[in-house]
Design a protein around this motif. Sequence first.
Motif, PDB file in Angstrom:
ATOM      1  N   ARG A 154       0.837  -1.210   0.000  1.00  0.00           N
ATOM      2  CA  ARG A 154       0.000   0.000   0.000  1.00  0.00           C
ATOM      3  C   ARG A 154       0.868   1.255   0.000  1.00  0.00           C
ATOM      4  O   ARG A 154       0.576   2.220  -0.709  1.00  0.00           O
ATOM      5  CB  ARG A 154      -0.925   0.012   1.231  1.00  0.00           C
ATOM      6  CG  ARG A 154      -2.068  -0.973   1.156  1.00  0.00           C
ATOM      7  CD  ARG A 154      -3.074  -0.737   2.267  1.00  0.00           C
ATOM      8  NE  ARG A 154      -4.069  -1.806   2.297  1.00  0.00           N
ATOM      9  CZ  ARG A 154      -3.987  -2.882   3.070  1.00  0.00           C
ATOM     10  NH1 ARG A 154      -2.966  -3.041   3.900  1.00  0.00           N
ATOM     11  NH2 ARG A 154      -4.927  -3.806   3.019  1.00  0.00           N
ATOM     12  N   ILE A 155       1.923   1.235   0.821  1.00  0.00           N
ATOM     13  CA  ILE A 155       2.830   2.387   0.870  1.00  0.00           C
ATOM     14  C   ILE A 155       3.525   2.557  -0.475  1.00  0.00           C
ATOM     15  O   ILE A 155       3.660   3.682  -0.988  1.00  0.00           O
ATOM     16  CB  ILE A 155       3.856   2.230   2.012  1.00  0.00           C
ATOM     17  CG1 ILE A 155       3.146   2.216   3.380  1.00  0.00           C
ATOM     18  CG2 ILE A 155       4.894   3.366   1.975  1.00  0.00           C
ATOM     19  CD1 ILE A 155       4.045   1.831   4.543  1.00  0.00           C
ATOM     20  N   LYS A 156       3.946   1.455  -1.065  1.00  0.00           N
ATOM     21  CA  LYS A 156       4.595   1.522  -2.378  1.00  0.00           C
ATOM     22  C   LYS A 156       3.663   2.141  -3.415  1.00  0.00           C
ATOM     23  O   LYS A 156       4.076   2.994  -4.215  1.00  0.00           O
ATOM     24  CB  LYS A 156       5.022   0.121  -2.821  1.00  0.00           C
ATOM     25  CG  LYS A 156       5.694   0.100  -4.188  1.00  0.00           C
ATOM     26  CD  LYS A 156       6.064  -1.320  -4.593  1.00  0.00           C
ATOM     27  CE  LYS A 156       6.617  -1.357  -5.998  1.00  0.00           C
ATOM     28  NZ  LYS A 156       6.939  -2.737  -6.434  1.00  0.00           N
ATOM     29  N   GLN A 157       2.412   1.724  -3.410  1.00  0.00           N
ATOM     30  CA  GLN A 157       1.445   2.292  -4.344  1.00  0.00           C
ATOM     31  C   GLN A 157       1.242   3.780  -4.096  1.00  0.00           C
ATOM     32  O   GLN A 157       1.095   4.567  -5.048  1.00  0.00           O
ATOM     33  CB  GLN A 157       0.102   1.542  -4.237  1.00  0.00           C
ATOM     34  CG  GLN A 157       0.150   0.091  -4.682  1.00  0.00           C
ATOM     35  CD  GLN A 157       0.587  -0.085  -6.121  1.00  0.00           C
ATOM     36  OE1 GLN A 157       0.200   0.683  -7.007  1.00  0.00           O
ATOM     37  NE2 GLN A 157       1.415  -1.090  -6.385  1.00  0.00           N
ATOM     38  N   ALA A 158       1.252   4.172  -2.826  1.00  0.00           N
ATOM     39  CA  ALA A 158       1.101   5.595  -2.489  1.00  0.00           C
ATOM     40  C   ALA A 158       2.302   6.404  -2.973  1.00  0.00           C
ATOM     41  O   ALA A 158       2.161   7.532  -3.456  1.00  0.00           O
ATOM     42  CB  ALA A 158       0.918   5.763  -0.980  1.00  0.00           C
ATOM     43  N   ILE A 159       3.492   5.823  -2.843  1.00  0.00           N
ATOM     44  CA  ILE A 159       4.708   6.491  -3.330  1.00  0.00           C
ATOM     45  C   ILE A 159       4.606   6.696  -4.841  1.00  0.00           C
ATOM     46  O   ILE A 159       4.883   7.781  -5.360  1.00  0.00           O
ATOM     47  CB  ILE A 159       5.968   5.664  -2.983  1.00  0.00           C
ATOM     48  CG1 ILE A 159       6.186   5.630  -1.468  1.00  0.00           C
ATOM     49  CG2 ILE A 159       7.199   6.242  -3.684  1.00  0.00           C
ATOM     50  CD1 ILE A 159       7.223   4.611  -1.008  1.00  0.00           C
TER      51      ILE A 159
END
Length: 196
Positions: free
Chosen positions: A6-11
């Motif tokens: 999820r964090i990767k997608q947000a980045i």
Amino acid sequence: MSQIERIKQAIMADPQNTCYTERGIEPLFAAPKTARINIVGQAPGLKTQEAGIYWKDKSGDRLRDWLGVDEDTFYNSGYFAVLPMDFYFPGHGKSGDLPPRTDFAEKWHPQLLKECPNIELTLLIGQYAQAYYLQEKISGKVTDRVHRFKDYLPDYFPLVHPSPRNQIWMAKNPWFESEVVPDLKNRIQKILGETK
């Protein structure tokens, strides 16, 4: 979907990274829950970004030598987090790569470190990582910090960049290979030994 994903997608969705995402470039970092050692460098080089594998170059070879680990342990053991100050190649400058973006680590590192609760030691490679994590001025104190590495233990271990470009620095500072590297190797092996 995991929290890390999820964090990767947000980045990737962040407007400041649009120019990379649109070209199919993903952020280069690793944050396994099992990580015990966090490596904070500057930013991926162009070669590593193109390969899509962090520290997959001559600098990475030297870093693994300093740590006393092979590629399989480095990439596949789950014991190493790799959170550079920027997860994307920042571009070329007049004398090497451009510096990482100033607000990048502040935005993403805390979120990712929450997912790595077992970090025992953070390696701070170069002036930008050291300035951010040690909250000290960036200006040319890397040699002093590396020489006084024990002052920052047990949480942080400041290091010079393992780039072949630092060969002259290594020759001028022989204490690094005779004093600092053996201590680093011992600490890494102790942490890895405790995980088995």
